[in-house]
Scaffold this active site. Structure first.
Site, PDB file in Angstrom:
ATOM      1  N   THR A  30       0.676  -1.304  -0.094  1.00 60.03           N
ATOM      2  CA  THR A  30       0.129   0.037   0.026  1.00 60.03           C
ATOM      3  C   THR A  30       0.683   1.256  -0.164  1.00 60.03           C
ATOM      4  O   THR A  30       1.980   1.132   0.601  1.00 60.03           O
ATOM      5  CB  THR A  30      -1.066  -0.056   1.105  1.00 60.03           C
ATOM      6  N   GLY A  84       6.020  -0.611  -0.098  1.00 65.89           N
ATOM      7  CA  GLY A  84       7.069   0.357   0.154  1.00 65.89           C
ATOM      8  C   GLY A  84       7.151   0.261   1.519  1.00 65.89           C
ATOM      9  O   GLY A  84       7.037  -0.538   2.404  1.00 65.89           O
ATOM     10  N   GLU A 105      -0.633  -5.443   5.676  1.00 66.00           N
ATOM     11  CA  GLU A 105       0.916  -5.711   4.908  1.00 66.00           C
ATOM     12  C   GLU A 105       1.650  -6.777   5.880  1.00 66.00           C
ATOM     13  O   GLU A 105       2.621  -7.500   5.158  1.00 66.00           O
ATOM     14  CB  GLU A 105       1.435  -4.230   5.255  1.00 66.00           C
TER      15      GLU A 105
HETATM   16  C1  5RP Z   1       1.460   1.986   4.241  1.00 63.48           C
HETATM   17  C2  5RP Z   1       2.781   1.897   4.421  1.00 63.48           C
HETATM   18  C3  5RP Z   1       3.538   2.318   3.101  1.00 63.48           C
HETATM   19  O1  5RP Z   1       4.125   1.307   2.514  1.00 63.48           O
HETATM   20  C4  5RP Z   1       4.397   3.534   3.638  1.00 63.48           C
HETATM   21  O2  5RP Z   1       3.794   4.489   4.259  1.00 63.48           O
HETATM   22  C5  5RP Z   1       5.123   4.212   2.548  1.00 63.48           C
HETATM   23  O3  5RP Z   1       4.401   4.759   1.893  1.00 63.48           O
HETATM   24  P1  5RP Z   1       4.648   5.657   0.440  1.00 63.48           P
HETATM   25  O4  5RP Z   1       5.309   4.807  -0.675  1.00 63.48           O
HETATM   26  O5  5RP Z   1       3.595   6.565   0.013  1.00 63.48           O
HETATM   27  O6  5RP Z   1       5.669   6.500   0.643  1.00 63.48           O
HETATM   28  O7  5RP Z   1       3.696   1.244   5.125  1.00 63.48           O
HETATM   29  O8  5RP Z   1       0.870   1.340   5.508  1.00 63.48           O
END
Ligand code: 5RP
Length: 219
Positions: A30, A84, A105
């Protein structure tokens, strides 16, 4: 011209495509970096037909891309999970949950043989803890967990107005210097009312793909 954050994220997302095989069911994380990965996946001529998703937001994006979202209980082990992170170390320990999807996740990561984390180089740190540590909690236990975290030296802030896909609350814990991520993850998991700690250390990423101004680095 220097590469902006989106360019670096896109580079990491694009590099992860090389690890995708069309016959496998892929786990999808996500966030904005993963969104770029989903968009790139959708453009592949032989893209995977199915995926297991870690959030309602990613499920909607996958469906719009024509990739069927399957229930993890029906598919068993996954070959690959791509996600991510908010922070990452050289040991591939992560802080996750900035988007609030940490519980699903962690579940999808646990079900995958290979966890590939895609980040831009601003996410790299020597020691985790600069980014406030997200912790998903059962709503009625929120203040109980706040007291337990404060007693450990953290400053938990309730992410007010935000409800996770599982109907729970998020505490963002400031002021932690996470010298031993595996031990802290284990310890915080023991607090009654905690659903998931946004430390991904007991099960770290297997591969870290970092988008930089020059290109990509794989660790
Ligand atoms: C969501 C997450 C995302 O992987 C994390 O916040 C990174 O987000 P982005 O790719 O928008 O920087 O852990 O729960």
């Amino acid at each position: 011209m220097t590469a902006d954050g989106d360019t670096k994220k896109r580079r990491a997302a694009q590099a992860a495509l090389a690890l995708v095989t069309d016959d496998s069911i892929i786990g999808i994380g996500t966030g904005s970096t993963v969104n770029l990965f989903i968009d790139a996946l959708a453009r592949l001529p032989h893209r995977p037909r199915c995926a297991v998703s870690s959030s309602e937001a990613s499920s909607a994006r996958l469906a719009a891309a024509g990739i069927e979202v399957r229930d993890l209980n029906e598919v068993g082990e996954l070959g690959l999970y791509v996600d991510g992170a908010d922070e990452a170390t050289a040991a591939r320990h992560l802080v996750k949950g900035g988007g609030g999807a940490l519980t699903r996740e962690k579940i999808v990561a646990a079900a995958a043989r290979r966890f590939v984390c895609i980040v831009d180089d601003t996410k790299l740190v020597k020691t985790l803890g600069r980014f406030p540590l997200p912790i998903e909690v059962i709503p009625m236990a929120r203040m109980l967990v706040v007291r337990a975290l404060s007693a450990r030296g953290g400053r938990p802030l309730w992410r007010e107005g935000f409800v996770t896909d599982n109907g729970n609350h998020i505490l963002d814990v400031h002021g932690l210097t996470i010298a031993d991520p595996v031990a802290l993850e284990r310890e915080l998991n023991q607090i009654t009312g905690v659903v998931t700690v946004g430390l991904f250390a007991a099960r770290p990423a297997d591969v870290l793909i970092v988008g930089t101004a020059e290109g990509v680095e794989t660790r």
